[in-house]
Design a protein around this motif. Structure first.
Motif, PDB file in Angstrom:
ATOM      1  N   ILE A  17       0.837  -1.212   0.000  1.00 55.31           N
ATOM      2  CA  ILE A  17       0.000   0.000   0.000  1.00 55.31           C
ATOM      3  C   ILE A  17       0.867   1.256   0.000  1.00 55.31           C
ATOM      4  O   ILE A  17       0.591   2.226  -0.706  1.00 55.31           O
ATOM      5  N   SER A  18       1.966   1.160   0.788  1.00 55.83           N
ATOM      6  CA  SER A  18       2.869   2.318   0.849  1.00 55.83           C
ATOM      7  C   SER A  18       3.502   2.594  -0.515  1.00 55.83           C
ATOM      8  O   SER A  18       3.617   3.750  -0.954  1.00 55.83           O
ATOM      9  N   GLU A  19       3.890   1.485  -1.184  1.00 52.45           N
ATOM     10  CA  GLU A  19       4.489   1.639  -2.520  1.00 52.45           C
ATOM     11  C   GLU A  19       3.485   2.220  -3.491  1.00 52.45           C
ATOM     12  O   GLU A  19       3.798   3.094  -4.321  1.00 52.45           O
ATOM     13  N   ILE A  20       2.264   1.714  -3.366  1.00 52.11           N
ATOM     14  CA  ILE A  20       1.207   2.202  -4.267  1.00 52.11           C
ATOM     15  C   ILE A  20       0.950   3.689  -4.005  1.00 52.11           C
ATOM     16  O   ILE A  20       0.791   4.489  -4.932  1.00 52.11           O
ATOM     17  N   GLN A  21       0.905   4.049  -2.724  1.00 51.40           N
ATOM     18  CA  GLN A  21       0.663   5.445  -2.376  1.00 51.40           C
ATOM     19  C   GLN A  21       1.785   6.347  -2.906  1.00 51.40           C
ATOM     20  O   GLN A  21       1.532   7.458  -3.389  1.00 51.40           O
TER      21      GLN A  21
END
Length: 240
Positions: free
Chosen positions: A23-27
């Motif tokens: 999720i962090s990477e996507i964000q």
């Protein structure tokens, strides 16, 4: 050996941590994309602004070109008008030049002569040209001292007069000649003798080159001496 009770929560925790990383990477990716989109939008707006300015400059240029074309058309019309006026003025100048040349050609010249004879003359056997040995005036050189003829230098109206003295019961018959033809004459005879004067005057139009002279009639006589009783005069009144 760990029991299943312990492994399950660990697996769940591991999965949760993995999902958080994703999720962090996507964000992060979304944030980068949003930044790029904002930059692209900003560049697009700037480009649009530049395009609008460019279009405005083009419009101004086109307006200036249109004005220039209008001025060129007006200038061409003016040129045609000026050329037409120049032709008219040139024709007028040519006409004035011709008139000036004509007037200069017709300009009245100073033509006059006055001559006298200091001796008597008898025309024995035939008419005789009266000759003159005293030249008082010969402006324009119309009077020929060799032939004693006046030759008109220009076409115009001339005035002539002549005077002669008679004496001793002798006839004095003087003919005014133009180109060999008698035009006028004066004649006098005094039966009682003595002295007297005779003469005449005439105004007439001569063509350039016409020749005028005086003749004494056959066997007639005129008297003169140093007092110059015999004279012949003429002048141009006006040229035409």
């Amino acid at each position: 050996m760990l029991t299943a009770v312990v492994l399950v929560p660990l697996l769940l925790l591991s999965n949760t941590l993995a999902q958080d990383d994703t999720i962090s990477e996507i964000q992060k990716t979304i944030s980068v994309l949003e930044h790029r989109m904002n930059s692209a939008e900003s560049s697009l707006k700037e480009s649009q602004g530049n395009l609008v300015k460019a279009l405005q400059r083009v419009a101004v240029t086109e307006a200036k070109l249109q004005q220039a074309e209008t001025k060129l058309v007006q200038a061409d019309v003016k040129r045609v008008q000026l050329e037409s006026e120049l032709k008219k003025h040139s024709a007028a100048i040519a006409g004035l030049t011709q008139n000036l040349s004509t007037l200069q050609g017709k300009q009245t010249r100073h033509i006059a002569f006055s001559v006298g004879r200091s001796t008597s003359l008898t025309a024995t056997g035939e008419n005789k040209v009266i000759t003159y040995d005293k030249i008082w005036l010969n402006d324009g050189n119309g009077f020929n001292t060799g032939t004693n003829h006046f030759v008109a230098p220009v076409t115009g109206v001339y005035m002539f007069n002549y005077n002669n003295q008679y004496h001793s019961k002798k006839t004095s018959y003087v003919l005014f000649m133009i180109n060999g033809k008698r035009v006028q004459s004066s004649s006098v005879y005094h039966k009682n003798g003595g002295f007297g004067m005779s003469g005449n005057e005439i105004q007439l139009r001569l063509q350039k080159g016409d020749s005028v002279w005086l003749e004494l009639g056959k066997n007639d006589f005129i008297y003169s001496d140093g007092a110059l009783y015999s004279s012949f005069n003429g002048q141009l009144i006006y040229q035409n």
